[in-house]
Design a protein around this motif. Sequence first.
Motif, PDB file in Angstrom:
ATOM      1  N   SER A 208      14.828  -1.313  -3.086  1.00 47.48           N
ATOM      2  CA  SER A 208      15.374   0.002  -3.442  1.00 47.48           C
ATOM      3  C   SER A 208      16.286  -0.103  -4.658  1.00 47.48           C
ATOM      4  O   SER A 208      16.269   0.759  -5.544  1.00 47.48           O
TER       5      SER A 208
ATOM      6  N   THR B  43      10.733   3.485  -4.032  1.00 46.46           N
ATOM      7  CA  THR B  43      10.976   4.711  -3.259  1.00 46.46           C
ATOM      8  C   THR B  43      10.264   4.663  -1.909  1.00 46.46           C
ATOM      9  O   THR B  43      10.025   5.687  -1.289  1.00 46.46           O
TER      10      THR B  43
ATOM     11  N   LEU C 286      16.216   4.771   2.320  1.00 47.52           N
ATOM     12  CA  LEU C 286      16.061   3.805   1.216  1.00 47.52           C
ATOM     13  C   LEU C 286      17.231   2.822   1.171  1.00 47.52           C
ATOM     14  O   LEU C 286      17.430   2.147   0.150  1.00 47.52           O
TER      15      LEU C 286
END
Length: 418
Positions: A311, A316, A268
């Motif tokens: 992010s 997610t 991420l």
Amino acid sequence: MYCVTERTSGNPIVIVGGGLAGGNAAVTVREEGFPGPVVLISREPGIPFGRPPLSKTYLRSEEDLDGWYVRPAGWYADHDVELRSGPSVVAVDPAAHTVTLDSDEQLTYHKVLIATGGRNRRLAIPGAELPGVHYLRTVAECEAIKREAAAGRRAAVVGMGFIGCEVAASLTQLGVQVTAVFPGRAPLERVLGGQVGTLIGAIHRANGVDLLAGDQVAAFEGTERLEAIVTAAGHRIPCDFAVAGIGVEPDIPPIAVAQQNGILADELCRASVPDVYVAGDVANHLHPLFGRIRVEHYNNAEKQGVAAARSMLGSTTPYDYVHSFWSDQYQHKIEYVGHVETWDEFVVRGSVDEGKLVGFYLVDGIVRAAVGLDRGGDPELDLDGEMAACVRLVATRARPAPGVLADERTDLWSLARS
């Protein structure tokens, strides 16, 4: 649009680095709904842009940079993005959530993105500081090379990676006599392998570049400015100027986060401490397909800047872009998709003799990457083309038989869809 669920208390999202990754991150956080302040800190003057023309069309004065800006100059003020060009970041303190500038000014951040890119590796050899020895990463460095690149002059290009190859081609097209010195057996051999590297070497020789393979520059000679290079093998080559393209290293500001060949980031784009994110050349990111990698190409900087911004806004979704890049040299185009550093087998579809092919890099029978030379087409523009099919093969970890891959009678999309 992503929903920001927490309040910012007036603290900005601070983006450290005003290149392609940082610029795309600033655009994304603003256009996808972040209501608080956004500060973009760039050590270089000007606005964020893509660098590919600096070794190609801009170097040859065939194109300006307008089409490569992330957004026009007025966009940042119009969208309340504070663009600070010139200052350097001397410290990022994750515990205090502060960024300190070289003016001693301190900014408290809500979240921070490190997108500082890379810096050129420099030669530490005698004469390396002589006028006439150049590197290429910034507009100012490109302008300095343009002032040197008059027809009939002689240039030494040190290193034949992508920057070296593209600069050698551009200088040759400008009428400069080029000698290239590099340690491998063929240009780009480390990235693309011996077969493709040999083809690229033949292209440069056919255009008049003198290639000194398996050698390296030991010294630059000159009194008031560069006059010649001396190689480890003992060659002395007179030249009017030199351009060194020996790679870049991650440009990491002082910050206490996990680092290894860049700042370590997860899928991420998060660093090892809260509220710190990473994108672009400086990011050693965890990829779902390729594991931990650091990528130094335009497409990654563009897309990872967007992914990191999302992010920061609460997404997610893992950053799983199947990496790709391209290179233009003379009238020839190289397209590459995937990522691999070593491979078991290289399978060719097309003609090595004609120099038009798609090549597949296999590891344990799995297609991990593919290269197209004067054949593949841009996988992001030609969505029905061969290289787009190669993206699908890499993304699905396909295991087609090598003979089938090589067989032109088999449509690549039939393999990709299966």
